[in-house]
Design a protein around this motif. Structure first.
Motif, PDB file in Angstrom:
ATOM      1  N   PRO A  20       0.812  -1.223   0.000  1.00 23.12           N
ATOM      2  CA  PRO A  20       0.000   0.000   0.000  1.00 23.12           C
ATOM      3  C   PRO A  20       0.842   1.268   0.000  1.00 23.12           C
ATOM      4  N   ASP A  21       2.085   1.165   0.493  1.00 24.75           N
ATOM      5  CA  ASP A  21       2.907   2.369   0.643  1.00 24.75           C
ATOM      6  C   ASP A  21       4.199   2.351  -0.166  1.00 24.75           C
ATOM      7  N   GLU A  22       4.598   1.202  -0.688  1.00 21.41           N
ATOM      8  CA  GLU A  22       5.861   1.140  -1.427  1.00 21.41           C
ATOM      9  C   GLU A  22       5.859  -0.030  -2.395  1.00 21.41           C
ATOM     10  N   THR A  23       6.751   0.080  -3.375  1.00 20.25           N
ATOM     11  CA  THR A  23       6.980  -0.986  -4.345  1.00 20.25           C
ATOM     12  C   THR A  23       8.458  -1.319  -4.354  1.00 20.25           C
ATOM     13  N   LEU A  24       8.774  -2.612  -4.254  1.00 20.65           N
ATOM     14  CA  LEU A  24      10.157  -3.062  -4.333  1.00 20.65           C
ATOM     15  C   LEU A  24      10.388  -3.752  -5.673  1.00 20.65           C
ATOM     16  N   ALA A  25      11.406  -3.297  -6.404  1.00 19.46           N
ATOM     17  CA  ALA A  25      11.839  -4.037  -7.583  1.00 19.46           C
ATOM     18  C   ALA A  25      12.613  -5.264  -7.119  1.00 19.46           C
ATOM     19  N   PHE A  26      12.872  -6.177  -8.038  1.00 19.96           N
ATOM     20  CA  PHE A  26      13.609  -7.380  -7.657  1.00 19.96           C
ATOM     21  C   PHE A  26      14.970  -7.024  -7.064  1.00 19.96           C
ATOM     22  N   ARG A  27      15.627  -6.035  -7.642  1.00 22.46           N
ATOM     23  CA  ARG A  27      16.926  -5.619  -7.119  1.00 22.46           C
ATOM     24  C   ARG A  27      16.785  -5.047  -5.712  1.00 22.46           C
ATOM     25  N   ASP A  28      15.710  -4.296  -5.456  1.00 21.34           N
ATOM     26  CA  ASP A  28      15.467  -3.732  -4.123  1.00 21.34           C
ATOM     27  C   ASP A  28      15.172  -4.821  -3.106  1.00 21.34           C
ATOM     28  N   LEU A  29      14.396  -5.834  -3.510  1.00 22.19           N
ATOM     29  CA  LEU A  29      14.096  -6.948  -2.616  1.00 22.19           C
ATOM     30  C   LEU A  29      15.382  -7.627  -2.176  1.00 22.19           C
ATOM     31  N   TYR A  30      16.270  -7.871  -3.111  1.00 30.95           N
ATOM     32  CA  TYR A  30      17.551  -8.515  -2.801  1.00 30.95           C
ATOM     33  C   TYR A  30      18.388  -7.634  -1.879  1.00 30.95           C
ATOM     34  N   ALA A  31      18.410  -6.317  -2.157  1.00 29.84           N
ATOM     35  CA  ALA A  31      19.183  -5.398  -1.327  1.00 29.84           C
ATOM     36  C   ALA A  31      18.642  -5.352   0.101  1.00 29.84           C
ATOM     37  N   ARG A  32      17.313  -5.288   0.241  1.00 29.78           N
ATOM     38  CA  ARG A  32      16.711  -5.263   1.585  1.00 29.78           C
ATOM     39  C   ARG A  32      17.054  -6.553   2.341  1.00 29.78           C
ATOM     40  N   ALA A  33      16.965  -7.678   1.633  1.00 27.11           N
ATOM     41  CA  ALA A  33      17.261  -8.963   2.276  1.00 27.11           C
ATOM     42  C   ALA A  33      18.697  -8.991   2.788  1.00 27.11           C
ATOM     43  N   ASN A  34      19.632  -8.473   2.002  1.00 33.08           N
ATOM     44  CA  ASN A  34      21.030  -8.452   2.439  1.00 33.08           C
ATOM     45  C   ASN A  34      21.224  -7.569   3.667  1.00 33.08           C
ATOM     46  N   ARG A  35      20.498  -6.485   3.767  1.00 29.87           N
ATOM     47  CA  ARG A  35      20.589  -5.626   4.963  1.00 29.87           C
ATOM     48  C   ARG A  35      20.075  -6.371   6.202  1.00 29.87           C
ATOM     49  N   TRP A  36      18.955  -7.090   6.044  1.00 33.12           N
ATOM     50  CA  TRP A  36      18.429  -7.868   7.166  1.00 33.12           C
ATOM     51  C   TRP A  36      19.429  -8.935   7.597  1.00 33.12           C
ATOM     52  N   ALA A  37      20.068  -9.570   6.629  1.00 32.56           N
ATOM     53  CA  ALA A  37      21.049 -10.610   6.961  1.00 32.56           C
ATOM     54  C   ALA A  37      22.205 -10.022   7.764  1.00 32.56           C
ATOM     55  N   ARG A  38      22.720  -8.882   7.340  1.00 31.80           N
ATOM     56  CA  ARG A  38      23.855  -8.283   8.056  1.00 31.80           C
ATOM     57  C   ARG A  38      23.438  -7.756   9.426  1.00 31.80           C
ATOM     58  N   TRP A  39      22.211  -7.259   9.535  1.00 35.67           N
ATOM     59  CA  TRP A  39      21.728  -6.841  10.860  1.00 35.67           C
ATOM     60  C   TRP A  39      21.738  -8.035  11.811  1.00 35.67           C
ATOM     61  N   ALA A  40      21.274  -9.189  11.341  1.00 38.84           N
ATOM     62  CA  ALA A  40      21.230 -10.381  12.191  1.00 38.84           C
ATOM     63  C   ALA A  40      22.635 -10.799  12.609  1.00 38.84           C
ATOM     64  N   ILE A  41      23.577 -10.766  11.691  1.00 32.65           N
ATOM     65  CA  ILE A  41      24.948 -11.166  12.018  1.00 32.65           C
ATOM     66  C   ILE A  41      25.535 -10.240  13.081  1.00 32.65           C
ATOM     67  N   VAL A  42      25.400  -8.942  12.892  1.00 26.40           N
ATOM     68  CA  VAL A  42      25.974  -7.966  13.826  1.00 26.40           C
ATOM     69  C   VAL A  42      25.348  -8.090  15.212  1.00 26.40           C
ATOM     70  N   HIS A  43      24.082  -8.465  15.279  1.00 28.18           N
ATOM     71  CA  HIS A  43      23.400  -8.548  16.570  1.00 28.18           C
ATOM     72  C   HIS A  43      23.399  -9.967  17.144  1.00 28.18           C
TER      73      HIS A  43
END
Length: 350
Positions: free
Chosen positions: A55-78
């Motif tokens: 409803p508020d945003e659209t993710l392209a395939f490249r954006d989906l992959y980029a967001r996923a990588n950020r979540w992965a690194r957040w998990a590693i750091v924490h």
């Protein structure tokens, strides 16, 4: 002539089953191939094509992959180690699927809970899962606070989006991490038998029920749902979510595996369906179906109550699918077919 047509239909079905078995066997024989690898291929193929529409945003395939990588690194750091649970309380929106991909990419077990659960039931589920981190969308913060009063398990709470409480903002934390491909020690080895997904569903009377998947069978579903349902690259999928189940959580893969866009809609907050060619429902439906529709897919446990629809789509019959557990086996029920999702015999564990 009719005999020939029946024989041809049976032969085609047998050939499709044999092809599917071969594909599943190939995935099972490559225990290091996971959803992470599937999404990398989606991103390389689709790039700037719309992947997830909320409803508020659209993710392209490249954006989906980029967001996923950020979540992965957040998990590693924490300090999230393989097998550690992280619970997400999110409405149907693109960020939820990106989090699922990113967290499972580093071996975390991602837990989701149906918002229909009573506060006591949600607190009990969190107590059983015992996550170190709970991530709450700002729109679901009131539900979590109601459950927190019954919670006896200490955890770190993060909130996605602006809010008035003292919790940390995970969207701000994620922005600090790199979006590029995981490499080196960050690219943790994963095995098909590793658990990766828990969904606490609200069954009859609000009774909680837990469904789970491992890395291998999650990969199989993400890779094969589109073919099994009959989706193509030219389709447009809309997923209308009334209840959070394992099926509705994975439904976007019906489109994403073909490089097609998926629109996520919350049945409790009516929004335009767009012009879908495939519509996925998980509960009774009493609205007219879009004229653009060619395929209706449902994981509803009750019969769909379809309103009168235009003649052009009057012949559409819902294609039903559901996942079920039989001891250690996981079965995909599609129409009248029962497809056992395999795993290497020496790797199976409950």
């Amino acid at each position: 002539m009719k005999s020939l047509m029946r024989w041809t239909a049976k032969w085609s079905e047998a050939r499709a089953v044999k092809s599917l078995d071969a594909r599943f066997a190939a995935i099972a024989a490559a225990p290091d191939r996971t959803l992470r690898d599937e999404v990398e291929e989606w991103a390389a193929e689709g790039r700037d094509r719309p992947a997830l529409i909320g409803p508020d945003e659209t993710l392209a395939f490249r954006d989906l992959y980029a967001r996923a990588n950020r979540w992965a690194r957040w998990a590693i750091v924490h300090g999230v180690e393989p097998g550690d649970p992280v619970v997400l309380l999110f409405p149907p929106r693109p960020e939820r699927f990106a989090a699922l991909v990113g967290l499972t990419a580093v071996g975390a077990v991602v837990g989701f809970a149906d918002p229909r659960l009573a506060p006591e039931a949600l607190a009990a589920a969190l107590g059983v899962i015992r996550p170190t981190h709970v991530v709450v969308d700002a729109t679901r913060l009131d539900r979590f606070e109601a459950a927190a009063a019954h919670l006896r398990h200490a955890c770190t709470v993060w909130v996605h989006g602006p809010h008035s409480m003292a919790y940390q903002r995970i969207d701000e934390a994620l922005a600090e991490f790199s979006a590029v491909r995981l490499i080196g020690r960050d690219r943790r080895p994963l095995d098909h038998a590793d658990p990766c997904l828990l969904v606490v569903e609200a069954r009859a009377g609000g009774r909680p029920h837990v469904e789970r998947l491992d890395q291998g069978r999650l990969t199989m579903l993400a890779a094969e749902l589109a073919e099994l349902i009959g989706a193509t690259r030219d389709d447009r999928l809309t997923v209308v979510e009334d209840t959070l189940t394992l099926e509705t959580l994975l439904a976007p893969a019906i489109a994403l595996a073909r490089g097609a866009p998926c629109r996520l809609c919350d049945a409790r907050r009516p929004a335009p369906l767009g012009e879908p060619t495939i519509l996925h429902l998980d509960a009774a439906w009493r609205e007219p179906l879009p004229l653009s529709l060619r395929l209706l897919v449902t994981s509803a446990r009750e019969p769909l109550a379809l309103a009168e629809i235009a003649d052009v789509v009057a012949e559409i019959r819902p294609r039903r699918w559901r996942l079920s557990h039989e001891d250690e086996r996981i079965v995909l029920e599609l129409e009248d077919r029962r497809i056992v999702l395999p795993l290497a015999a020496d790797a199976i564990r409950s």
